[in-house]
Scaffold this motif. Structure first.
Motif, PDB file in Angstrom:
ATOM      1  N   LEU A 158       0.829  -1.204   0.000  1.00 13.76           N
ATOM      2  CA  LEU A 158       0.000   0.000   0.000  1.00 13.76           C
ATOM      3  C   LEU A 158       0.863   1.254   0.000  1.00 13.76           C
ATOM      4  O   LEU A 158       0.561   2.222  -0.716  1.00 13.76           O
ATOM      5  N   ALA A 159       1.926   1.262   0.785  1.00  9.98           N
ATOM      6  CA  ALA A 159       2.823   2.423   0.808  1.00  9.98           C
ATOM      7  C   ALA A 159       3.408   2.684  -0.578  1.00  9.98           C
ATOM      8  O   ALA A 159       3.501   3.835  -1.024  1.00  9.98           O
ATOM      9  N   ASP A 160       3.795   1.632  -1.282  1.00  5.95           N
ATOM     10  CA  ASP A 160       4.323   1.796  -2.641  1.00  5.95           C
ATOM     11  C   ASP A 160       3.262   2.363  -3.571  1.00  5.95           C
ATOM     12  O   ASP A 160       3.557   3.201  -4.439  1.00  5.95           O
ATOM     13  N   PHE A 161       2.020   1.902  -3.410  1.00  8.21           N
ATOM     14  CA  PHE A 161       0.919   2.378  -4.250  1.00  8.21           C
ATOM     15  C   PHE A 161       0.691   3.869  -4.030  1.00  8.21           C
ATOM     16  O   PHE A 161       0.543   4.637  -4.991  1.00  8.21           O
ATOM     17  N   VAL A 162       0.683   4.298  -2.786  1.00  7.72           N
ATOM     18  CA  VAL A 162       0.470   5.714  -2.479  1.00  7.72           C
ATOM     19  C   VAL A 162       1.625   6.555  -3.015  1.00  7.72           C
ATOM     20  O   VAL A 162       1.409   7.628  -3.605  1.00  7.72           O
ATOM     21  N   ARG A 163       2.846   6.112  -2.829  1.00  2.07           N
ATOM     22  CA  ARG A 163       4.000   6.867  -3.340  1.00  2.07           C
ATOM     23  C   ARG A 163       3.940   7.014  -4.848  1.00  2.07           C
ATOM     24  O   ARG A 163       4.270   8.070  -5.400  1.00  2.07           O
ATOM     25  N   MET A 164       3.516   5.962  -5.540  1.00  2.00           N
ATOM     26  CA  MET A 164       3.386   6.035  -6.995  1.00  2.00           C
ATOM     27  C   MET A 164       2.358   7.095  -7.387  1.00  2.00           C
ATOM     28  O   MET A 164       2.593   7.905  -8.285  1.00  2.00           O
ATOM     29  N   LEU A 165       1.206   7.100  -6.710  1.00  2.00           N
ATOM     30  CA  LEU A 165       0.174   8.087  -7.009  1.00  2.00           C
ATOM     31  C   LEU A 165       0.689   9.507  -6.777  1.00  2.00           C
ATOM     32  O   LEU A 165       0.470  10.404  -7.609  1.00  2.00           O
ATOM     33  N   GLU A 166       1.354   9.718  -5.666  1.00  2.00           N
ATOM     34  CA  GLU A 166       1.861  11.060  -5.357  1.00  2.00           C
ATOM     35  C   GLU A 166       2.937  11.484  -6.346  1.00  2.00           C
ATOM     36  O   GLU A 166       3.000  12.659  -6.737  1.00  2.00           O
ATOM     37  N   ARG A 167       3.763  10.568  -6.774  1.00  2.17           N
ATOM     38  CA  ARG A 167       4.787  10.884  -7.770  1.00  2.17           C
ATOM     39  C   ARG A 167       4.164  11.326  -9.079  1.00  2.17           C
ATOM     40  O   ARG A 167       4.719  12.185  -9.792  1.00  2.17           O
ATOM     41  N   LEU A 168       3.004  10.747  -9.420  1.00  4.80           N
ATOM     42  CA  LEU A 168       2.313  11.114 -10.657  1.00  4.80           C
ATOM     43  C   LEU A 168       1.482  12.385 -10.514  1.00  4.80           C
ATOM     44  O   LEU A 168       0.840  12.811 -11.482  1.00  4.80           O
ATOM     45  N   GLY A 169       1.469  12.979  -9.331  1.00  3.01           N
ATOM     46  CA  GLY A 169       0.770  14.245  -9.149  1.00  3.01           C
ATOM     47  C   GLY A 169      -0.639  14.142  -8.618  1.00  3.01           C
ATOM     48  O   GLY A 169      -1.384  15.134  -8.625  1.00  3.01           O
ATOM     49  N   TYR A 170      -1.045  12.964  -8.118  1.00  5.00           N
ATOM     50  CA  TYR A 170      -2.389  12.805  -7.567  1.00  5.00           C
ATOM     51  C   TYR A 170      -2.446  13.337  -6.139  1.00  5.00           C
ATOM     52  O   TYR A 170      -1.484  13.200  -5.366  1.00  5.00           O
ATOM     53  N   SER A 171      -3.585  13.934  -5.787  1.00  2.00           N
ATOM     54  CA  SER A 171      -3.937  14.151  -4.394  1.00  2.00           C
ATOM     55  C   SER A 171      -4.507  12.846  -3.873  1.00  2.00           C
ATOM     56  O   SER A 171      -5.358  12.233  -4.519  1.00  2.00           O
ATOM     57  N   VAL A 172      -4.037  12.389  -2.712  1.00  2.00           N
ATOM     58  CA  VAL A 172      -4.419  11.073  -2.192  1.00  2.00           C
ATOM     59  C   VAL A 172      -4.973  11.218  -0.773  1.00  2.00           C
ATOM     60  O   VAL A 172      -4.428  11.964   0.047  1.00  2.00           O
ATOM     61  N   ASP A 173      -6.057  10.529  -0.514  1.00  2.00           N
ATOM     62  CA  ASP A 173      -6.610  10.466   0.834  1.00  2.00           C
ATOM     63  C   ASP A 173      -7.027   9.031   1.108  1.00  2.00           C
ATOM     64  O   ASP A 173      -7.537   8.337   0.214  1.00  2.00           O
ATOM     65  N   SER A 174      -6.788   8.573   2.334  1.00  2.00           N
ATOM     66  CA  SER A 174      -7.237   7.239   2.727  1.00  2.00           C
ATOM     67  C   SER A 174      -7.737   7.291   4.154  1.00  2.00           C
ATOM     68  O   SER A 174      -7.284   8.103   4.961  1.00  2.00           O
ATOM     69  N   GLU A 175      -8.681   6.417   4.452  1.00  2.00           N
ATOM     70  CA  GLU A 175      -9.321   6.419   5.761  1.00  2.00           C
ATOM     71  C   GLU A 175      -9.933   5.046   6.009  1.00  2.00           C
ATOM     72  O   GLU A 175     -10.434   4.401   5.076  1.00  2.00           O
TER      73      GLU A 175
END
Length: 376
Positions: A158-175
Motif C-alpha cells: 500500500l505504501a508503494d501504491f500511495v507513493r506512486m500516485l503522489e509521484r504522478l501528481g495525484y492528491s491522495v486520501d485514505s481512511e
C-alpha cells in the motif's frame, strides 16, 4: 412491495434500471468508470447510483458475468485476469474525452484478520494491488479508488501504491471507514483510498456517523421464514445451507448474542474443551436482532465459521439476507430467472463484494471533487 413480492412479479418482465440508480448527472459532471476486480458489481452499482457512468467491469471469474451485467445497467463485463490487461485495452474502454475513473478493489484475503499467522506474501493475490498500480501508471486516469481491509495499512504494497500516485501528481486520501456510518446493518470496517488529479481527494464521511446503527431486524426482519437447507419458492437466493443433526441441536441451543458456552456439554466440539479453543466464542453463534451483524465473510453460510446463525430461526442466514446486510438492494439479481442459486459461489461473491452504499458515497465524493460542489 417486499423483496419476495418483487421476485415473484419479475417473471417475464423486462429488466429495469434498479430503483436506487439516480438520473444521469449533467454532462459537465460525468465521470466514466472502469472497475477492475469488479466481482458481482457492488462497487459499480454504488458508483452508478451516484451518477457515475460505469462502462465496464473486469474480473477473472466468469460466474460474475450475469449479476454484473443484469444489475449494472449498460456496463460490459470482461472476463480477464488483470495481469493480462494492457494499457491500450483499458484506455479503449473509456469514451473519448471522458473524465476517467479507474476503480479496483483487489482481493482482501491476503490481509484479512481471519488469516492470522499467515504471511500476505505467501498468497499470490497480494501482488494484485501492484497490478492496479501498473494500470494507473500506464493510463493515468483522472481519478482512482480502491478499498481493502484495514490490516493493509502499514504494508509495503500500500505504501508503494500511495507513493506512486503522489509521484504522478495525484492528491491522495485514505481512511478506515465504518460501514454502519453508510447505512449498513453490519460491523464492517474497510480502508478506502481515493486519488484525484482535479483537486483535493477526500474519502467520504458517512452521513449516519454518530447515529444509532441500523440493526439486523431493520435490515432482514421482514423476510419470510425458511428452513435450514431450504429456499423460498419466489426467491431462490433466499436460501440457507443445510445443517447436520448435531448442528441442528447446537443451533436450537444457541441464544442470540450468546456463545457455545450456552450449549449442554455433550453438544460441545472437542476443540471447545481445550484451552486453545476456549477463546473462540464467535463461532457457532447467532446474531442479535437489535445490533448490526458481524462482518459478512465468504463463509457466512457456514454455522461454524462465525456468528452467522439467524437470530430466531434454526439456520444460518440466507444468501439474500447476507446480500441485504452487505447493502445490496432486496431485488438484486444474482442468478438468472429459474436457475438455482449456487450457495458456495454466491456466498463467496457476496462476502467479497464492496457494499454498494459505500460505492455510492465514493462516487458522490469524486463528483463533488470534479465540480467543486457537494453532491446531492
Amino acid at each position: 412491495m417486499n423483496a419476495i413480492d418483487r421476485q415473484a412479479n419479475r417473471a417475464g418482465s423486462v429488466v429495469m434500471v434498479p430503483s436506487c440508480e439516480v438520473a444521469a448527472a449533467s454532462s459537465d459532471r460525468r465521470i466514466s468508470a472502469v472497475d477492475v476486480f469488479c466481482g458481482v458489481g457492488g462497487l459499480s452499482y454504488g458508483l452508478a447510483a451516484a451518477g457515475v457512468d460505469v462502462v465496464a467491469g473486469i474480473d477473472v471469474d466468469g460466474s460474475c458475468r450475469f449479476p454484473y451485467e443484469a444489475n449494472v445497467i449498460g456496463a460490459r463485463f470482461i472476463e480477464r485476469d488483470v495481469r493480462d490487461v494492457t494499457a491500450e485495452e483499458l484506455s479503449g474502454l473509456w469514451p473519448e474525452g471522458a473524465t476517467r475513473l479507474l476503480a479496483g478493489c483487489a482481493p482482501c484475503q491476503p490481509f484479512s484478520s481471519y488469516r492470522k499467522g499467515v504471511s500476505p506474501s505467501s498468497d499470490d493475490r497480494w501482488v494484485l494491488l501492484r497490478e492496479l498500480g501498473r494500470l494507473v501508471e500506464e493510463t493515468q486516469p483522472d481519478f482512482v479508488t480502491t478499498e481493502n481491509v484495514p490490516r493493509i495499512e502499514g504494508k509495503a504494497v500500500l505504501a508503494d501504491f500511495v507513493r506512486m500516485l503522489e509521484r504522478l501528481g495525484y492528491s491522495v486520501d485514505s481512511e478506515v471507514c465504518r460501514c454502519t456510518d453508510y447505512g449498513l446493518a453490519q460491523n464492517r470496517r474497510r480502508l478506502v483510498l481515493v486519488a484525484s488529479r482535479f483537486g483535493t481527494a477526500t474519502v467520504p464521511a458517512g452521513d449516519l456517523s454518530g447515529c444509532p446503527p441500523k440493526t439486523v431486524r431493520q435490515a432482514i426482519g421482514g423476510l419470510p421464514p425458511i428452513e435450514a437447507g431450504g429456499a423460498h419458492e419466489a426467491d431462490p437466493v433466499h436460501r440457507s445451507r443445510g445443517l447436520s443433526a448435531l448442528n441442528r441441536q447446537r443451533m436450537a441451543a444457541s441464544k442470540p448474542g450468546g456463545t457455545w458456552h450456552d450449549w449442554p456439554k455433550e453438544l460441545r466440539a472437542p476443540c471447545h474443551q481445550r484451552a486453545s479453543g476456549a477463546a473462540f466464542k464467535n463461532v457457532y453463534a447467532r446474531m442479535r436482532w437489535d445490533q448490526p451483524s458481524p462482518t459478512i465473510t465468504t463463509y457466512f453460510h457456514n454455522f461454524g465459521a462465525g456468528r452467522f446463525g439467524h437470530p430466531e430461526q434454526h439456520r444460518t442466514i440466507s444468501l439474500r439476507e447476507a446480500a441485504i446486510l452487505q447493502g445490496f438492494p432486496e431485488d438484486y439479481q444474482f442468478a438468472p430467472e429459474g436457475d438455482p442459486a449456487p450457495l458456495a459461489t454466491l456466498g463467496r461473491h457476496i462476502g467479497n463484494a464492496v457494499p454498494p452504499p459505500l460505492g455510492k458515497a465514493i462516487g458522490h465524493s469524486l463528483l463533488s471533487t470534479l465540480t467543486g460542489v457537494d453532491a446531492p
